[in-house]
Enzyme design. Structure first.
Site, PDB file in Angstrom:
ATOM      1  CB  SER A 277      -0.755  -0.236   1.000  1.00 46.80           C
ATOM      2  OG  SER A 277      -0.517  -0.249   2.250  1.00 46.80           O
ATOM      3  CG  HIS A 307      -0.766  -5.274   2.284  1.00 45.85           C
ATOM      4  ND1 HIS A 307       0.170  -4.937   3.349  1.00 45.85           N
ATOM      5  CD2 HIS A 307      -0.736  -3.795   1.800  1.00 45.85           C
ATOM      6  CE1 HIS A 307       0.380  -3.718   3.538  1.00 45.85           C
ATOM      7  NE2 HIS A 307      -0.174  -3.072   2.737  1.00 45.85           N
ATOM      8  CG  HIS A 353       6.896  -8.743   7.650  1.00 47.47           C
ATOM      9  ND1 HIS A 353       7.794  -7.954   7.070  1.00 47.47           N
ATOM     10  CD2 HIS A 353       5.645  -8.015   8.002  1.00 47.47           C
ATOM     11  CE1 HIS A 353       7.165  -6.906   6.815  1.00 47.47           C
ATOM     12  NE2 HIS A 353       5.948  -6.764   7.238  1.00 47.47           N
ATOM     13  NE  ARG A 362       3.522  -3.914  12.232  1.00 44.21           N
ATOM     14  CZ  ARG A 362       3.199  -4.103  11.032  1.00 44.21           C
ATOM     15  NH1 ARG A 362       2.393  -2.974  10.314  1.00 44.21           N
ATOM     16  NH2 ARG A 362       3.421  -5.278  10.253  1.00 44.21           N
ATOM     17  CG  ASP A 408      -2.176  -8.367   9.524  1.00 42.40           C
ATOM     18  OD1 ASP A 408      -3.141  -7.274   9.995  1.00 42.40           O
ATOM     19  OD2 ASP A 408      -1.559  -8.302   8.563  1.00 42.40           O
TER      20      ASP A 408
HETATM   21  C1  LIG Z   1       3.552 -11.794   4.433  1.00 45.22           C
HETATM   22  C2  LIG Z   1       4.240 -12.973   3.421  1.00 45.22           C
HETATM   23  C3  LIG Z   1       3.123 -12.574   2.278  1.00 45.22           C
HETATM   24  C4  LIG Z   1       5.811 -12.602   3.036  1.00 45.22           C
HETATM   25  O1  LIG Z   1       5.958 -13.413   1.895  1.00 45.22           O
HETATM   26  P1  LIG Z   1       7.403 -13.634   1.615  1.00 45.22           P
HETATM   27  O2  LIG Z   1       8.257 -12.257   1.619  1.00 45.22           O
HETATM   28  O3  LIG Z   1       7.363 -14.331   0.112  1.00 45.22           O
HETATM   29  O4  LIG Z   1       7.752 -14.826   2.670  1.00 45.22           O
HETATM   30  P2  LIG Z   1       9.062 -15.910   2.583  1.00 45.22           P
HETATM   31  O5  LIG Z   1      10.106 -15.367   1.604  1.00 45.22           O
HETATM   32  O6  LIG Z   1       9.186 -16.125   3.830  1.00 45.22           O
HETATM   33  O7  LIG Z   1       8.250 -16.869   1.601  1.00 45.22           O
HETATM   34  C5  LIG Z   1       8.905 -17.912   1.314  1.00 45.22           C
HETATM   35  C6  LIG Z   1       7.948 -19.270   1.125  1.00 45.22           C
HETATM   36  O8  LIG Z   1       7.343 -19.401   2.306  1.00 45.22           O
HETATM   37  C7  LIG Z   1       5.933 -19.281   2.360  1.00 45.22           C
HETATM   38  N1  LIG Z   1       5.222 -18.954   3.469  1.00 45.22           N
HETATM   39  C8  LIG Z   1       5.670 -17.437   4.117  1.00 45.22           C
HETATM   40  N2  LIG Z   1       5.015 -17.142   5.018  1.00 45.22           N
HETATM   41  C9  LIG Z   1       3.999 -18.274   4.994  1.00 45.22           C
HETATM   42  C10 LIG Z   1       2.955 -18.672   6.114  1.00 45.22           C
HETATM   43  N3  LIG Z   1       2.591 -17.809   7.028  1.00 45.22           N
HETATM   44  N4  LIG Z   1       2.308 -19.713   5.833  1.00 45.22           N
HETATM   45  C11 LIG Z   1       2.797 -20.601   5.037  1.00 45.22           C
HETATM   46  N5  LIG Z   1       3.765 -20.174   3.778  1.00 45.22           N
HETATM   47  C12 LIG Z   1       4.214 -19.286   4.265  1.00 45.22           C
HETATM   48  C13 LIG Z   1       5.816 -18.490   1.078  1.00 45.22           C
HETATM   49  O9  LIG Z   1       4.542 -18.767   0.634  1.00 45.22           O
HETATM   50  C14 LIG Z   1       6.730 -18.877   0.109  1.00 45.22           C
HETATM   51  O10 LIG Z   1       6.377 -20.239  -0.160  1.00 45.22           O
HETATM   52  P3  LIG Z   1       6.849 -20.394  -2.034  1.00 45.22           P
HETATM   53  O11 LIG Z   1       8.331 -20.345  -2.063  1.00 45.22           O
HETATM   54  O12 LIG Z   1       5.930 -21.797  -2.237  1.00 45.22           O
HETATM   55  O13 LIG Z   1       5.976 -19.360  -2.740  1.00 45.22           O
HETATM   56  C15 LIG Z   1       3.923 -14.291   3.851  1.00 45.22           C
HETATM   57  O14 LIG Z   1       4.920 -14.548   5.077  1.00 45.22           O
HETATM   58  C16 LIG Z   1       2.465 -14.668   4.036  1.00 45.22           C
HETATM   59  O15 LIG Z   1       1.804 -14.999   3.156  1.00 45.22           O
HETATM   60  N6  LIG Z   1       2.105 -14.641   5.414  1.00 45.22           N
HETATM   61  C17 LIG Z   1       0.658 -14.834   5.690  1.00 45.22           C
HETATM   62  C18 LIG Z   1      -0.417 -13.734   5.253  1.00 45.22           C
HETATM   63  C19 LIG Z   1      -0.065 -12.497   6.359  1.00 45.22           C
HETATM   64  O16 LIG Z   1      -0.007 -12.624   7.219  1.00 45.22           O
HETATM   65  N7  LIG Z   1       0.115 -11.328   5.782  1.00 45.22           N
HETATM   66  C20 LIG Z   1       0.237 -10.044   6.476  1.00 45.22           C
HETATM   67  C21 LIG Z   1       1.581  -9.672   6.612  1.00 45.22           C
HETATM   68  S1  LIG Z   1       1.920  -8.314   7.442  1.00 45.22           S
END
Ligand SMILES: CC(C)(COP(=O)(O)OP(=O)(O)OC[C@H]1O[C@@H](n2cnc3c(N)ncnc32)[C@H](O)[C@@H]1OP(=O)(O)O)[C@@H](O)C(=O)NCCC(=O)NCCS
Length: 449
Positions: A277, A307, A353, A362, A408
């Site tokens: 965002s 997000h 994250h 947070r 979150d």
């Molecule tokens: C926040 C988020 C999008 C960051 O993504 P990212 O920077 O790609 O994170 P990573 O580099 O650690 O991801 C590596 C792998 O782990 C997975 N992973 C990361 N967090 C995960 C979670 N909470 N549950 C399951 N798998 C997860 C990713 O989907 C990715 O899988 P892939 O290689 O098969 O695509 C991710 O952690 C996520 O989807 N979290 C859950 C949603 C969430 O809470 N969002 C709010 C963020 S403030």
């Protein structure tokens, strides 16, 4: 593609203390009492020429300095780990978490004015801090609070635009529509059309930003009452600060809910510039789209489930755990449920994250709030169990870079406890708060033109 990393470039290259207040700076600001000192616009008028000079100096002295090497992984990851943006209002350290103008969340809780001694910071104080880089006095915060109240007027066509949507439309669709409808009154758009000089861009940007920030809780509360409370609108209470008045217009008047809302709207304001965002708002504003247009697109990023929508997803997921296994679920049952989620190709919402590598501060400040106000709540206890159960499982996957909870993972159970149970509305709260960061950065960026 999701962009993750930005930087407070100036704070890296120049003396942080110039822009980012230390605790002792706050003491200096406590001396101020004259009427222009209480006027945020007058304050910015003084500060902006200093900042313009500062940037010019940095450009001429450091313009050719290299900031790192770019790898293929960084590009494929969406600028991951790459210094790609100037972002002065906040800085996200992977281990320490967010700092607003140099102040951590506990420091903000300590130095920003509160409604009562030891209470949560008032949002108006953080807005002042983000815009000026200075910790405000209580008088400055009160003056800003008053100014925001006078700007919280919604033209009738905005309500008509919202009402044109089906009541079943997602709250964020209704919210973004309201921002687009508010845009017709943009001072920046009018000034640009009349040929304003670029050195003055900040003035209508500031006007639009304050009006937008002031108007958002009113339309957000209207949407909540429209969807969930038969359209029975609650009028603003002119005696309340921004966060408490927002809670009031939603229909919640307990002092604890007012404190929670103050905390909520403060901690969701900004998280450096690389998140979806903040980055989107900044990008669109760089084309001189006005603050309303820039914020509306940012909201469309907030609503993504990876997000801001994650706060909705967390509470819905927690409720599905309770529906299937009951509130007194054992840790072993919880482990099975987490594996079931992962094996069905879903993420565990509220964990992980793009930048952070430790538990989100947070999350921690909300956990402290829960320990103080609702320690026995069964859903809070479930959130605490998840804190123990989920990180080892995500670590076991071997690919998750940060197995710890983010903001979150906690917000929903707190809101739910005080009666705001409609999870599909939660992202609107996130959106209201995010306007503070996005608008502050817009004002900061236009100084640099
Ligand atoms: C926040 C988020 C999008 C960051 O993504 P990212 O920077 O790609 O994170 P990573 O580099 O650690 O991801 C590596 C792998 O782990 C997975 N992973 C990361 N967090 C995960 C979670 N909470 N549950 C399951 N798998 C997860 C990713 O989907 C990715 O899988 P892939 O290689 O098969 O695509 C991710 O952690 C996520 O989807 N979290 C859950 C949603 C969430 O809470 N969002 C709010 C963020 S403030």
């Amino acid at each position: 593609m999701v962009f993750y990393r930005s930087v407070s470039l100036l704070s890296k290259l120049s003396n942080r203390a110039v822009q980012q207040p230390s605790l002792s700076n706050s003491v200096r600001w406590l001396q101020i009492q004259t009427s222009s000192d209480l006027d945020l616009r007058a304050q910015l008028k003084e500060l902006i020429p200093e900042q313009q000079e500062r940037l010019k100096k940095i450009k001429s002295e450091y313009g050719k300095v290299q900031l790192g090497n770019i790898t293929v992984d960084m590009v494929l990851g969406g600028m991951r780990g790459m210094i790609g943006l100037l972002w002065e209002i906040s800085l996200l350290d992977p281990d320490e978490g967010i700092r607003f103008r140099g102040l951590s969340i506990p420091e903000c809780q300590k130095v920003l004015p509160a409604a009562k001694p030891g209470g949560e910071p008032l949002l108006e104080g953080l807005l002042w801090l983000l815009l000026t880089g200075k910790v405000p006095t209580t008088e400055q915060v009160n003056a800003l609070s008053k100014e925001l109240r006078t700007r919280a007027i919604i033209p009738d066509h905005v309500y008509k635009a919202i009402n044109a949507l089906p009541i079943t439309a997602h709250s964020m669709t209704q919210f973004t529509t309201s921002v687009m409808a508010l845009q017709v009154q943009s001072e920046f758009a009018k000034a640009y059309e009349s040929g304003i000089h670029k050195s003055k861009y900040w003035e209508p940007t500031f006007e639009d930003s304050l009006s937008l920030i002031a108007q958002l809780p009113v339309v957000a509360a209207y949407i909540y009452r429209r969807i969930y409370k038969n359209g029975e609108v609650v009028a603003a209470d002119e005696s309340l600060d921004y966060g408490a008045n927002f809670a009031h217009m939603l229909g919640f008047d307990s002092p604890a809910m007012q404190e929670l809302m103050r905390l909520y709207v403060t901690i969701h304001t900004d998280h450096e510039g690389g998140n979806v965002s903040a980055h989107t708002g900044h990008l669109v504003a760089s084309a001189l789209s006005d603050p309303y247009l820039s914020f509306a697109v940012a909201l469309n990023g907030v609503v993504g489930p990876l997000h801001g929508l994650a706060n909705q997803e967390v509470l819905l997921w927690i409720k599905s755990v309770v529906d299937e296994c009951g509130e007194n679920i054992t840790k072993d049952q919880l482990k099975d449920y987490v594996w079931k989620t992962l094996n069905s190709g879903k993420v565990v919402p509220g964990f992980g994250h793009g930048v952070l590598r430790k538990t989100d501060p947070r999350y921690m400040c909300q956990r402290e709030f829960a320990l103080k106000h609702l320690p026995a709540d069964p859903l809070f206890q479930l959130v605490s169990k998840l804190y123990e159960v989920v990180p080892p499982i995500l670590t076991e996957l071997g690919k998750v870079k940060n197995p710890w909870p983010n903001v979150d993972a906690h917000s929903g159970v707190l809101l739910n406890y005080y009666g705001l149970t409609e999870a599909r509305y939660y992202t609107v709260l996130f959106g209201v708060s995010r306007s503070i960061g996005i608008c502050s950065q817009l004002n900061n960026s236009l100084v640099l033109l």
